[in-house]
Structures are given as C-alpha cells and as structure tokens.
Design an enzyme around this catalytic site. Structure first.
Site, PDB file in Angstrom:
ATOM      1  CB  CYS A 185     -12.235  10.321 -24.390  1.00  0.00           C
ATOM      2  SG  CYS A 185     -12.400   8.815 -23.401  1.00  0.00           S
ATOM      3  CB  CYS A 204     -15.477   6.558 -21.550  1.00  0.00           C
ATOM      4  SG  CYS A 204     -13.924   6.966 -20.747  1.00  0.00           S
ATOM      5  CB  CYS A 208     -11.333  11.008 -20.536  1.00  0.00           C
ATOM      6  SG  CYS A 208     -11.573   9.391 -19.779  1.00  0.00           S
TER       7      CYS A 208
END
Lengths: 219, 213
Positions: free
Chosen positions: B119, B122, B124
C-alpha cells in the site's frame, strides 16, 4: 493532495530491515492507541477516508520521523480539535474542562467482535453501466486534487489495461470531504513497469492499482 | 473546480489542527495516556473496550487465519477455483471476513508469476487474514520501492527471482484487500490440511517469501 504519504517510486528512504520475530506492539502505548482507534467514539464526519486524509495532513517532517501509532494519535487529536469535541487545553492537560457533558454511548467490550466482523463494507450500487471493460486500455488522468485522493502520483498520465472490475465502491475523494459516498465503478488497472519507469525497468513486470472511474480516461 | 476549492479549504482547516503537536511532549506514551484519560472522562471510550480490541488483535486475528485459506486451497481444487474467481465468497465460507478485509482478491503464485502486495499511500492490509501488519510493511522504505524496484525489494527479503518470472505488484489503493496464494512446496504430498497450514507464513501471503517445507 501531492503529499509526503504518496511514497510510491521514491528513492532514499533506506533499507527495509524486517525485524525478526517482531512483537504485535513495541510498547504498551501502541496497543492502547490501537484500541482507541477501534473502540473510541469518533466525530461523525470522520469516516475511513477522512481519517486517511487527516494522516496525510501530518506535516512531512513528523510524518517521516514519528512511528505508525503516533500517526494515529496525531490524526485522532486533529479530528477531535476540528470537531470541537476537545480543546487544545484539554489535549495538553489530559483533563476535561469543568462542566463539560459526559457521553454514555461508548462501544462496550462485548460489542467488539461484532464490530470487527461487520464494519468496513464499501461496495455500493451504482446506477450507470461501467465505462470500461476488462482488457481495455485506459490512461490514469493527470490530475492533482488538493484534497484527499487515492490516485497515486506514479500512475498519473500512464497507460494501463483494465485487469479487474469491482463494481461500485464509495469514492474517497468525495467521502473524505463531507460530500457523501458518491460511489463509482472501481477497477484494477495493470501498468507495465516500462510504462511507469522507462526502458530500464523489467519488460516482464507490472504494477496494479485500484482506481475509480473518474480517475481514468480511454486510451 | 468548486469541488476542488472546497476540498482545499477543508484540508487547510484540517491541517491547522496538527500544529498542536509543537506544544505537546515528544514521548507518545505520555500523550496517549493523557488522551485515554481524557476520552474516558468524557465518556468517549471505555478502557475495557480498548483491552478487548487489543485482545482481539493479539489472539483472535492473525496469519493463521490466512494460512487456513491457503492450505484449504492447496488440498481442495474446487475451493481453490472458488477462491481465485471470488475470494470474498470463498473466504466467507470459512467465516474469515472482517473489517479491513471485507472485499478480497486472491492472487495465485505460479512458476511463472510472482505476486507482491503493498500500500504505497498508507498501510492497507488484509487484517482479518494476516493480523496487524509488520512495521516494515507500513514504513517508507517498502512503500516507496515495492512498485519501483520489486526485484530489489524481494532480494532484501532473501528472494532472488529469475528474470523470466513475471512480477505483479498490487498497490492496495482502494478497499480491496489482496491475499497471495503461495505455491505449495514440493515434498508435502504426505501432509494434511492442518499440517500444511503450519508451513504458511505471513510473509509468503504478502508475497515477500516463498513457502518452504
């Protein structure tokens, strides 16, 4: 926003250095912050997309120097201040100002597992037919929204192929900013590494990203 | 353009609240303790609920959940087919969906294709199947280079793939979560599903390792 969080493609952040037998938490406060994130009452406007945007808005020097659960602390404090649920004095002192109202609707321990199992469903019905078909060539639009977006910079302007279609999903760019869920068709787009990074990249490899319909145009 | 300027004003207002951090103690243990106390005072959190979430992530959710899915796919060709065509439904059969893992896609590694999950924006991660992400997964070195130089990243994990193996990197930019279905290692024909599950590692289900017997 073109923020520090949008890291894909950068050099200079050092080795990955996986930790052997890493514990779930490195200090008790990390576990408390995780539990606060999952179990505390949030201002109603702070959905998952606004939460991510709050994290993106951490000043770059703090984003890179503070640890993951400290990001959560900073994001939640920013949410509490913006909603007016807390004052800066209360955050600094750790004590509620006298005379404030006390709520009695916090999540109870026996509600935790149900919340874990049922939260976080983001598929939504969309009235329009999908604009793109699996296998079709598309270009990620070269746009630079100043608010929240999930279109990473490294794919903007690049051509890829539709690999998967996921149906309608909540659109983060709207949902983060109080503009409703505004669901759109969501696709996985496969970009050849040479399209993204030029002729030095592997001719065999590709990177896929999940992109909403308004991020895309026919190519 | 009005939507963009609206977003911009909102973001400026949101960012303003991060300035408080200059006035707070640097030690996060102190700040989080004060925050929990304040939230408790205001009735915004029950400390016993914090305990229950920590307990959930420490003992009820972890990579053994993902390993169950992988091992079942290895021994049951029909299940594997369902997993690859509709992972959300196939994982629901085992009651292993949950928050941050309600919309699933399974990616099959083969002798010719190796999948890797990241990710970049961020952190995820398919929490119900893999538990809490390791620090390296959430950190800038991995997030920055997994899409740019996956072969170099894999070498840092001790995995040197031949040039003819195609690498597919999956950047989790939406609410879809990805589970890598690793190759079943040779010499495991005598093992049953439960025994196979013990071989499957978190790193193999992210795609930074292979499963070894």
């Amino acid at each position: 926003m073109n923020g520090i969080h949008d890291l894909g493609g950068m050099h200079g952040h050092g080795p990955i250095a996986p930790e052997k037998d890493e514990p779930a938490f490195h200090a008790p406060w990390e576990a408390r912050m995780l539990g606060i994130r999952r179990g505390a009452t949030f201002p109603p406007e702070v959905n998952i997309d606004r939460w991510r945007h709050l994290r993106e808005l951490i000043p770059p020097h703090l984003y890179l120097s503070r640890s993951y659960y400290d990001h959560w602390y900073m994001s939640y404090v920013a949410a509490l201040l913006q909603s007016g649920w807390m004052t800066a004095e209360e955050i600094k002192s750790g004590h509620a100002a006298p005379g404030g109202a006390r709520r009695n609707d916090a999540m109870r321990p026996e509600e935790v597992w149900e919340a874990q199992k049922t939260r976080g469903i983001f598929t939504r019905a969309v009235a329009t037919l999908p604009m793109f078909a699996i296998g079709q060539r598309v270009r990620a639009r070269n746009i630079h929204p100043t608010g929240h977006t999930r279109l990473p910079r490294y794919v903007r302007g690049k051509i890829g192929v539709v690999r998967l279609h996921h149906g309608g999903h909540v659109f983060p760019d709207a949902n983060a900013h109080g503009q409703g869920e505004a669901p759109q068709h969501l696709y996985t787009i496969a970009f050849p590494m040479r399209e993204l990074w030029g002729s030095d990249a592997s001719p065999h490899d590709e990177a896929c990203a999940d992109l909403w319909e308004s991020y895309l145009e026919p190519a | 353009m009005s939507q963009h300027s609206h977003s911009h004003d909102d973001s400026v207002e949101m960012a303003r609240h991060h300035h408080i951090h200059a006035d707070l103690p640097p030690d996060p243990a102190l700040r989080v303790k004060a925050l929990e106390s304040l939230l408790t005072d205001k009735g915004l959190v029950d400390p016993a609920t914090i305990d229950a979430w920590v307990e959930t992530y420490e003992s009820r959710i972890g990579p053994r959940n993902g390993a169950k899915v992988v091992a079942k796919a290895w021994v049951d060709p029909d299940y594997k087919q369902r997993l690859l065509s509709d992972a959300t439904t196939a994982i629901a059969e085992l009651d292993l969906l949950g928050s941050q893992g309600q919309h699933m896609v399974a990616l099959e590694n083969t002798p010719g294709i190796h999948n890797l999950v990241v990710c970049t924006l961020c952190s995820c991660y398919p929490l119900p199947l893999l538990g809490l992400p390791p620090t390296w997964y959430k950190s800038a070195p991995y997030r920055s280079r997994a899409v740019l130089d996956p072969r170099g990243v894999l070498r840092e994990f001790g995995l040197d793939l031949p040039e003819h193996v195609k690498i597919r990197v999956w950047d989790s930019t939406a609410e879809v979560r990805y589970l890598v279905l690793p190759e079943r290692p040779a010499g495991t024909e005598h093992l049953n599903e439960a025994q196979l599950a013990t071989l499957v590692t978190r790193n193999a289900m992210i795609g930074v390792a292979k499963v070894t017997a």
